[in-house]
Design an enzyme around this catalytic site. Structure first.
Site, PDB file in Angstrom:
ATOM      1  N   GLU A  70      37.346  37.596  47.020  1.00 31.48           N
ATOM      2  CA  GLU A  70      37.457  36.314  47.729  1.00 31.48           C
ATOM      3  C   GLU A  70      37.665  36.517  49.216  1.00 31.48           C
ATOM      4  O   GLU A  70      37.316  35.662  50.022  1.00 31.48           O
ATOM      5  CB  GLU A  70      38.579  35.484  47.107  1.00 31.48           C
ATOM      6  CG  GLU A  70      38.252  35.119  45.666  1.00 31.48           C
ATOM      7  CD  GLU A  70      39.193  34.113  45.055  1.00 31.48           C
ATOM      8  OE1 GLU A  70      40.342  33.992  45.530  1.00 31.48           O
ATOM      9  OE2 GLU A  70      38.791  33.446  44.079  1.00 31.48           O
ATOM     10  N   LYS A  93      43.988  46.062  45.792  1.00 33.43           N
ATOM     11  CA  LYS A  93      44.193  44.628  45.961  1.00 33.43           C
ATOM     12  C   LYS A  93      42.867  43.934  45.670  1.00 33.43           C
ATOM     13  O   LYS A  93      41.859  44.583  45.407  1.00 33.43           O
ATOM     14  CB  LYS A  93      44.660  44.327  47.392  1.00 33.43           C
ATOM     15  CG  LYS A  93      46.103  44.788  47.648  1.00 33.43           C
ATOM     16  CD  LYS A  93      46.663  44.323  48.993  1.00 33.43           C
ATOM     17  CE  LYS A  93      46.361  45.255  50.102  1.00 33.43           C
ATOM     18  NZ  LYS A  93      47.379  45.257  51.186  1.00 33.43           N
ATOM     19  N   GLY A  94      42.875  42.626  45.749  1.00 32.00           N
ATOM     20  CA  GLY A  94      41.622  41.905  45.533  1.00 32.00           C
ATOM     21  C   GLY A  94      40.733  42.002  46.752  1.00 32.00           C
ATOM     22  O   GLY A  94      41.188  42.263  47.856  1.00 32.00           O
ATOM     23  N   ALA A 121      40.741  42.501  39.638  1.00 31.89           N
ATOM     24  CA  ALA A 121      40.468  43.942  39.705  1.00 31.89           C
ATOM     25  C   ALA A 121      41.746  44.763  39.626  1.00 31.89           C
ATOM     26  O   ALA A 121      41.886  45.645  38.761  1.00 31.89           O
ATOM     27  CB  ALA A 121      39.713  44.265  40.997  1.00 31.89           C
TER      28      ALA A 121
END
Lengths: 316, 213, 733
Positions: free
Chosen positions: C693, C689-690, C514
């Site tokens: 997960e 940020k991601g 992303a």
């Protein structure tokens, strides 16, 4: 999937005649298990006789106050029938605990009884399996067998029968009506319907080749509180680790059948006398002679505890 | 309860390695005579006529063709998905004569004269069915692969509840089932979503059904 | 564009479109069944034939002989590909085992042949006529038994297998309160809903594949290497991916065999992996055995943190990096981590959603709960007490942002944590009820990512990048980014993804997609803005808004810049050393309430809440979905997911979706997610940020801790199934 020829028949007589005429034929109705197995070439019929449109799709009252359920009645329709819900609640409870809504819309009463085991080694044609390939061995013994049988099994096979519906049918003393190619009809008590694996686990029922199930009959209702507790890791759409189907009367007497413990819905009438004394003596009687593995030994206490919970629930 | 007896390791078939560390296994497909190579024969076919999304269709198919493959490979209606081909996921759910079924576990030729509704028959990007619209609004999907099956199931589930079909969580078998989140979760459980959009899917369905949380 | 100093103010900060909860732009296609997945591309190549994969019946050994006569003679068969006739094939850099096995067999269901026929039914039937004789070899399949043979693996991606700070052994020995426990996590399957599938077509020496793949450029490169052809001759197209979770990071047998089958058949060939083959044929998350040792002072200060992990893989494979988070999550002066790797001849282990952290936190966050209980301290308070704002191994290196404590405290408040009772004390009818908490942690990763943007006369902006959307919402965040940058509404942006003809992106994996891919689009849009301003002769500080470009008193329609031809800009975002200067991580807290049937031990999740701090949330609607989806997968890992290993035959026995249970609707309650306000200027101009997960990290431990709180039974071997509780539940009345 091996190729096959296909015909649709419109009567039971035409179905059995077609069977007699055609080598390697199988009846197909809902198809939800047969096609699954044909895709893996565990079943390899050369000819399919489509019996799904036979006029065996009614649920009718019998003279003795029971019900005759046509072989082609879909699981959804059987579970939804007002008489079944009122008088045979255990059957509705078992049906709606099984499979998924989509599968219940397709699966038939007869087909449900004839489901084959879900043992993963039976499903994997690379693996030994005496049920699939007689004489090849049983890979489940000594392998992954958390889901396997604890009663009635043999050194040749420890598979369980996966049906929930059959557990209820067993507690309800159902009988299975059939007709063969000669037009001869018979009624088989469900207690006598399934064959123990012994040395021939590929032979699963007492049906003769070409014998067609036409109906399942239920004797007149026995009253009582009907409870089906299916125990599974995930909350739905899973086969039972074990299941307990019970009919409990006000005086504490009743009937109990188990699923997920053996090659057939498991009921020991003699053990039921102990019901007023609680779960332990009944479970002991039901599971007498149990043989377990390291992975499935939990089923013994699980049956007892689940039954205890069911009996508590029955008391309200 | 007696002490359970343990099984011995099965003797036959389980010839894995062993001391010799090498064993030869031959895999012969089941039910196949190991005869000489037979001449190639065209596989049997059969004709079938049914209605798909309101349009009459006639096909001549290899008898082995599932309804799912007839839709996807022959009619190019690829909105119906193949997730497992074994009735274990629900991605192939379609509505046949008003009832949802797994199209992977049924032969196309068995559906003579029937009316089949697929996701394409519910709506189009420009004219979406209310359920499709609600899935978009509530983000009731992610990768999108199980989505057509979820939506076909959801549409049929609301009809099933209306028709009084009981479920595993219906408390009173004598009463009509209600549209509740608990009922919807149980009834939708034949449609697996590995992206885990379940919570949103239930929001979408309750929105369409007009249920307050 | 190079990103090497922390971001200042930029057009994204307007947050007119970015940061707003936005319906997915591809939603109408996905919900109407009109989004085309790989196997469905009837439109791209005429005369497609069907390939069916044959998998090895043994786990290790050799093919002694193969007889194709019957299969070749079967109706409709066009070609059969085997290692014998496929020509020389190299192994891709990203594969551990060969995608086409034979004569040597490396794992169960390794592909050994592809049968190509006119129809699917014919190909499937003929595949069963391939006669194979095997010489079975001896393999190692039992991790617990192989643990003594495990060795120190080599460093991977710059991470050493061992770490040590201070004197762990002495500090642990001296600690007044200690936890020393072993945990196990089983092998997990991605079980994405869309099977691996590809259509391949050759035109001369040029290959096109329509496939389902997360990492286009990696896979093009690996395909070129495998086939020994220039990568310029290969095109991958993967616009829709029916789930990946790491299982589609690399080429699998479907795409290679489709390419080989198409060559042999001289016509396009389509191949999907049959579901019962997928689990053993492809990759999985490897099982781990972990030992966690925590030493603390009586008031709860951690003085020693030790985490060791053992896992297995095929020769040449790598370890499951389950200790990674332990190096960063809590303060503590004396620390050690170690990973050991055994050779196992099971199918190939590889990345699955949050590799390392997902199984690592399953162990560590139970251990922290155990320590809290031993100390008599609330598990949230214990975590807060041991927070660190700097890299514990290198205190000069701060976290760029770290709001773990706020995640925990916000969640505690929202979840009603204060109502949590002591273990086994809460009853609701037949249910024993308990609450659990765990920290979530996952590092942020950035990768170089390029994009091309086109401006048409109509004012429509089209973005092209080989980035993939695997359900992550990438189409939409890229559209939001381009719309914000170019000052146009969302419906004036078109996004084209997954085509290797487009500029190379970071791809989808490691929750880097992303932030990285939108940063690449940002860079390309900056260039396009410059081109627009120049074309229109406007001042360089022109404002892009409302479909117009404004400078001073001039206001021009954006499309006018393309009046005499499309404007095209392309750029790539690359990164300096900010990720070395700052530790960039994402944080969260998971709260779970479970009910455990007091009689049967059945466990059902009743409530779930996640609080996340993960930089700027580009699309809160899709980000929330990513998190709830990950929570669902975490609940599966906690309660049901386990690939059952047959230690004699060497394979995963429950290799379909009936045997390998993943959560269904009925398992998952309504889920809540809270994102804390955050914008991280060190990660990219997007300040994101991601998060995809992060959502799975810690969930399973929170479930495990809730089961403990409900029952007083501590289970350290996942999944937590009723058979592990039964003997320890309260006696029957």
């Amino acid at each position: 999937m091996k190729s096959f020829t296909y015909e649709r028949v419109d009567s039971a007589a035409a179905a059995t005649a077609a069977f007699a005429r055609t080598p390697g034929a199988r009846f197909i109705a809902g198809g939800t298990n047969l096609l699954d197995l044909m895709k893996l070439e565990i079943e390899t019929p050369q000819h399919l006789i489509d019996v799904s449109r036979l006029a065996l799709d009614k649920i009718e009252a019998t003279a003795d106050g029971g019900l005759r359920i046509g072989a082609m009645v879909r699981n959804t329709d059987l579970a939804s029938d007002a008489r079944v819900r009122r008088d045979y609640g255990l059957l509705t409870r078992a049906l709606v605990a099984s499979a998924s809504g989509q599968l219940r819309n397709k699966a038939t009463t007869a087909g449900n009884l004839l489901q084959r085991t879900r043992c993963p080694y039976f499903y994997d044609t690379n693996q030994p399996c005496n049920k699939r390939q007689p004489g090849s061995g049983c890979a489940a013994i000594g392998g992954f067998n958390r889901l396997h049988a604890v009663v009635g099994a043999s050194d040749a096979c420890i598979a369980t029968h996966p049906s929930d519906m059959a557990v209820a049918m067993r507690a309800l003393d159902a009988a299975i009506e059939t007709v063969d190619a000669a037009g001869k009809a018979r009624a088989i008590p469900i207690a006598d319907f399934y064959r123990a694996p012994a040395k021939t686990p590929h032979l699963e029922t007492v049906l003769a080749p070409g014998e067609l199930i036409t109906a399942v009959t239920l004797p007149k209702p026995v009253g009582g509180t009907h409870i089906y507790h299916k125990v599974r890791d995930r909350a739905s759409y899973a086969f039972a680790l074990i299941s307990v189907g019970a009919i409990v009367q006000r005086d504490g007497s009743g009937r109990v059948a188990l699923g997920g413990v053996g090659y057939k819905p498991w009921r020991v009438e003699a053990a039921e006398a102990a019901l007023p004394r609680g779960a332990k003596p009944v479970a002991d009687g039901l599971l007498a002679g149990a043989r377990t593995t390291h992975e499935n030994a939990y089923k013994l206490p699980l049956v007892e505890r689940t039954l205890a919970g069911v009996l508590t629930q029955a008391k309200g | 309860m007696q002490t359970p007896e343990e099984y011995e390791l099965s003797r036959r078939g389980v010839l894995v390695g062993g001391a010799a560390s090498v064993a030869t296994v031959t895999m012969v497909p089941i039910g196949t005579a190991a005869a000489a190579t037979p001449p190639a024969k065209s596989p049997p076919t059969a004709k079938v006529a049914f209605e798909v999304n309101g349009t009459a269709r006639e096909l001549e198919l290899d008898t082995r063709t599932s309804l799912l493959d007839a839709l996807r490979e022959h009619l190019h209606l690829t909105g119906t998905k193949k997730g497992c081909d074994h009735g274990q996921c629900g991605a192939c759910t379609v509505i046949v004569d008003g009832r949802r079924i797994n199209s992977c576990l049924t032969l196309a030729v068995m559906h003579e004269g029937e009316k089949i509704t697929t996701i394409e028959g519910l709506g189009t990007p420009d004219k979406m069915h209310a359920m499709q619209d609600a899935f978009v609004t509530h983000d009731g999907y992610q990768c999108g692969y199980c989505t057509p099956g979820q939506i076909c199931s959801a549409v049929a589930v609301l009809d099933e509840i209306k028709a009084g079909v009981p479920s595993h969580v219906t408390a009173d078998l004598g009463a009509a089932p209600a549209v509740t989140k608990v009922e919807l979760r149980e009834r939708m459980s034949g449609n697996i979503c590995r992206c885990g959009a379940y919570s949103n899917i239930i929001d979408a369905i309750t929105d369409v059904a007009g249920v307050k949380a | 564009m190079k990103f090497d100093t922390p971001a200042t103010t930029n057009p994204i900060d307007q947050m007119k479109i970015v940061g707003k909860p936005t319906n997915r732009i591809e939603g109408p296609l996905k919900t109407t069944g009109t989004a085309p997945y790989a196997y469905e591309r009837h439109d791209v190549a005429a005369n497609q034939a069907y390939g069916y994969v044959v998998g090895s019946a043994i786990a290790k050994g050799r093919i002694a002989s193969m007889n194709l006569d019957e299969a070749r003679a079967a109706p409709g068969v066009i070609a059969i590909v085997t290692a014998d006739n496929a020509g020389k094939l190299a192994k891709g850099d990203f594969n551990t085992a060969k995608l086409l096995g034979g004569p040597d067999i490396e794992h169960y269901h390794q592909a050994i042949a592809l049968v190509v026929a006119d129809s699917f039914e014919q190909a499937r039937a003929a595949a069963s006529l391939v006669r194979v004789e095997y010489a079975r070899g001896k393999g190692a399949y039992d991790l617990a038994a192989a643990i003594d043979t495990a060795i120190k693996p080599k460093a991977s991606f710059g991470t050493e297998p061992d770490s040590a700070v201070g004197n762990f052994a002495a500090a642990f020995a001296a600690a007044p309160v200690q936890i020393d426990a072993r945990y196990t996590t089983p092998d997990h399957s991605h079980a994405m809903m869309e099977p691996h599938a590809s259509i391949a077509a050759w035109e001369g020496d040029k290959l096109t594949v329509w496939t389902s793949n997360q990492m286009i450029a990696w896979s093009v490169g690996d395909m070129a290497k495998t086939l020994g052809i220039p990568k310029e001759n290969i095109r991958f197209d993967s616009p829709y991916i029916g789930g990946g979770f790491g299982g589609k990071l690399f080429n699998r047998a479907d795409v290679l065999l489709a390419a080989l089958g198409a060559k042999a058949a001289k016509r396009p060939v389509k191949v999907a992996l049959p579901r019962p083959l997928m689990i053993n044929n492809t990759t999985h998350r490897p099982a781990t055995i972990q030992r966690v040792r925590l030493g603390a002072t009586a008031d709860g200060k951690l003085t020693a943190i030790g985490h060791e992990s053992w896992s297995g893989d095929l020769p040449g494979g790598g370890p499951e990096t389950a200790v990674a988070q332990t190096r960063l999550l809590y303060a503590g002066e004396n620390r050690m981590t170690a990973m050991r790797l055994a050779v196992l001849d099971l199918p190939e282990g590889n990345a699955m959603r949050a590799p390392g952290e997902a199984p690592g936190l399953m162990a560590l966050e139970i251990a922290v709960d155990e320590l809290a209980e031993k100390l008599g301290i609330d598990p949230i308070a214990l975590r807060v007490l041991n927070d660190t704002q700097v890299d514990p191994e290198k205190p000069s290196r701060p976290f760029s942002q770290r709001q773990l404590n706020k995640c925990l405290e916000t969640g505690a408040d929202k979840f009603g944590w204060s109502k949590r009772a002591k273990p086994g004390a809460t009853r609701d009818g037949r249910w024993l009820v308990g609450m659990g908490v765990a920290a979530a942690f996952r590092n942020n990763l950035n990768g170089p990512s390029a994009a091309r943007v086109r401006l048409a006369k109509s004012g429509v902006v089209t973005v092209e990048t080989d980035m993939t959307d695997i359900g992550t919402g990438t189409y939409t965040i890229i559209a939001q980014t381009a719309a914000e940058m170019m000052g146009v509404p969302l419906d004036k942006v078109a996004v084209k993804l997954g085509d290797s003809a487009f500029p190379v992106s970071a791809g989808s994996g490691g929750q880097w997609g992303a932030n990285s891919s939108t940063a690449g689009v940002y860079a390309a849009c900056v260039k396009l803005r410059e081109a627009v301003v120049q074309k229109l002769g406007l001042a360089s500080d022109a404002v892009f808004a409302g479909g117009k470009v404004k400078a001073g008193r001039r206001s021009v329609a954006l499309g006018d810049a393309a009046a005499d031809g499309e404007l095209v800009a392309e750029d790539k975002m690359e990164y300096g050393d900010l990720a070395e200067k700052f530790q960039q991580s994402t944080f969260g807290a998971h709260f779970v309430e479970v009910g455990v049937d007091a009689m049967t031990g059945e466990i059902r999740v009743r409530r779930m809440l996640a609080v996340c701090a993960a930089g700027r949330i580009l699309n809160p609607k899709a980000a929330r979905s990513q998190v709830i989806g990950a929570m669902t997968m975490g609940a599966g890992a906690a309660l049901m997911e386990e690939l059952a290993v047959d230690k004699r035959f060497g394979f995963f026995v429950n290799h379909d979706l009936a045997g390998y249970e993943v959560p269904v609707h009925a398992d998952i309650p309504h889920q809540e997610v809270i994102f804390l306000d955050e914008a991280d200027p060190t990660t990219s101009p997007m300040k994101a940020k991601g998060v995809g997960e992060l959502g799975i990290c810690g969930v399973a431990a929170a479930v495990a801790n809730a089961v403990y709180n409900a029952t007083g039974v501590r289970v350290r071997n996942y999944p937590i199934t009723l058979d592990k509780l039964l003997g320890k539940l309260p006696d029957m009345v």
